[in-house]
Design an enzyme around this catalytic site. Structure first.
Site, PDB file in Angstrom:
ATOM      1  N   HIS A 143       0.824  -1.224   0.000  1.00 30.36           N
ATOM      2  CA  HIS A 143       0.000   0.000   0.000  1.00 30.36           C
ATOM      3  C   HIS A 143       0.853   1.267   0.000  1.00 30.36           C
ATOM      4  O   HIS A 143       0.311   2.369  -0.132  1.00 30.36           O
ATOM      5  CB  HIS A 143      -0.916   0.035   1.227  1.00 30.36           C
ATOM      6  N   ASP A 180      -3.134 -10.603  -2.143  1.00 32.77           N
ATOM      7  CA  ASP A 180      -3.636 -10.093  -0.861  1.00 32.77           C
ATOM      8  C   ASP A 180      -5.120  -9.722  -1.004  1.00 32.77           C
ATOM      9  O   ASP A 180      -5.598  -9.424  -2.098  1.00 32.77           O
ATOM     10  CB  ASP A 180      -2.822  -8.851  -0.477  1.00 32.77           C
ATOM     11  N   HIS A 182      -6.425  -7.049  -0.092  1.00 34.03           N
ATOM     12  CA  HIS A 182      -6.515  -5.636  -0.442  1.00 34.03           C
ATOM     13  C   HIS A 182      -5.700  -5.347  -1.701  1.00 34.03           C
ATOM     14  O   HIS A 182      -4.625  -5.919  -1.890  1.00 34.03           O
ATOM     15  CB  HIS A 182      -5.993  -4.787   0.722  1.00 34.03           C
ATOM     16  N   ASP A 267      -4.686 -12.680   4.080  1.00 35.00           N
ATOM     17  CA  ASP A 267      -5.959 -12.199   4.622  1.00 35.00           C
ATOM     18  C   ASP A 267      -7.147 -12.616   3.754  1.00 35.00           C
ATOM     19  O   ASP A 267      -8.281 -12.224   4.035  1.00 35.00           O
ATOM     20  CB  ASP A 267      -5.937 -10.679   4.874  1.00 35.00           C
TER      21      ASP A 267
HETATM   22 ZN   LIG Z   1      -4.340  -7.075   3.035  1.00 32.57          ZN
END
Ligand SMILES: [Zn+2]
Length: 390
Positions: A143, A180, A182, A267
């Site tokens: 990120h 992931d 995200h 995740d």
């Molecule tokens: Zn994540």
């Protein structure tokens, strides 16, 4: 004695398929601690270390000691003023860099070791010291933007590793796969105008960081080299594998990478507290199998994973264990039963949307089944419902 009707135990893969896997490991990663109750915590690595003592894996891994990333390496991805800002937190009082990301006195050193550890892992694979590698690093990185932290990330490890491979090791084309939960916004933005890096991401739609839509396909000369496959909650092993098999594998084989790097986020495990997806440890092993086959076909098996998310400690350990067994050749997953269990209509819909956006750049994506008008309408309604629920 085995009862006649019990399933026959699976034979272990032959020793000739075994590989040596490098693991980046260092106690200094524990110095990055964002505070009590934070999901991105030092225990995430503590639970992994006992795997290295399991008899099956102990002989198969080589420990790689990380080094701090150099300033010049950081500057291939990050703005100088951002690097100075992070440096200023070293040894100081805990500081919130953004609403999710907090530093401790040792965070900056850990972040340098995370990026530098991945570079060491890439070099170890490139020189043949190990066959493949998994960088067990913290803080995560995908990120982190050019001049901003985000989502527990300080420096963008995978992006810095990509530039290290290109600049120092002279590897021209890098495939970056991000599974992931995200979307890897920082990684995408770093490479979106660069056709030498193919970024392929599976992630949950309508959640943090709210990027990674299908129509984000790259910019300028990089158009077609960013492939986003957002999924709604509930996607499981078969769905992820189908996207890997029907979209990632053909595009990757056409791209012919010199190195495969992976932002490995756990995740998406069915037990993850931030998740909503239903991937199991066997599913992670199967995804690893496809990544290994792509790396074998294109770049002598050069595959390096970097740890990103994954916040249920038991799920993280169980999943990483199966990934490591696959990487070292201690298991060899047959992906077909899991593929057959995919939600075909859901998979057809997302594959069709992605192939519509990319067929101009990747002719290999032609031929995806076209969903019926009814199925398209259903898919659109499900997306709207997920959007308004988010
Ligand atoms: Zn994540």
């Amino acid at each position: 004695m085995r009862p006649k009707d019990s399933p026959r135990p699976k034979p272990a893969p032959p020793a000739s398929l075994r590989r040596r896997t490098g693991i980046v490991k260092d106690p200094r990663y524990a110095e990055h601690c964002m505070g009590p109750g934070e999901p991105e915590c030092p225990e995430r690595l503590d639970v992994l270390y006992p795997l290295l003592d399991e008899p099956e894996l102990a002989d198969a891994v080589t420990i790689i000691t990380p080094r701090p990333a150099k300033n010049a390496e950081l500057e291939t991805v990050h703005a100088a003023r951002y690097i100075r800002r992070l440096e200023a937190t070293a040894g100081g009082t805990p500081t919130y860099l953004d609403e999710d990301t907090r530093t401790a006195p040792g965070s900056h050193d850990a972040a340098l070791l995370a990026a530098g550890g991945l570079c060491r892992a890439i070099k170890a694979v490139h020189t043949g010291q190990v066959d493949n590698a998994f960088a067990w690093v913290r803080p995560p990185g995908h990120h982190a933007e050019r001049a901003a932290s985000g989502g527990f990330c300080l420096y963008n490890n995978i992006a810095i590793g990509t530039r290290f491979a290109q600049n120092r090791l002279k590897l021209a084309r890098i495939l970056v796969v991000d599974f992931d939960l995200h979307h890897g916004n920082g990684t995408q933005h770093c490479f979106e105008d660069d056709p030498s890096v193919l970024f392929f991401s599976t992630h949950r739609a309508f959640t943090y960081p709210h990027t990674g839509r299908v129509k984000e396909i790259g910019k300028g000369p990089g158009r077609g080299f960013t492939i986003n496959t957002p999924l709604l909650s509930g996607a499981g092993d078969g769905d992820f594998l189908a996207l890997f098999e029907r979209l990632l594998r053909p595009v990757a084989m056409a791209f012919k990478p010199d190195l495969v790097l992976v932002s490995a986020g756990f995740d998406i495990h069915t037990q993850d507290p931030l998740g909503g997806m239903r991937v199991t440890p066997d599913g992670f092993a199967a995804m690893t199998r496809i990544l290994m086959e792509v790396a074998d076909a294109c770049c002598q098996g050069r595959l390096v994973l970097a740890l990103e998310g994954g916040y249920d400690l038991d799920a993280l350990r169980a999943s990483v264990r199966e990934v490591l067994r696959e990487m070292t050749g201690r298991r060899r997953t047959d992906i077909r039963p899991m593929l057959a269990a995919a939600d075909q209509k859901r998979v057809d819909y997302i594959c069709w949307r992605v192939s519509e956006a990319h067929r101009k750049y990747w002719p290999c994506l032609n031929g995806q089944p076209v969903p019926t008008v009814r199925a398209r309408l259903k898919g659109m309604l499900a997306r709207w419902a997920a959007y308004f629920k988010s």
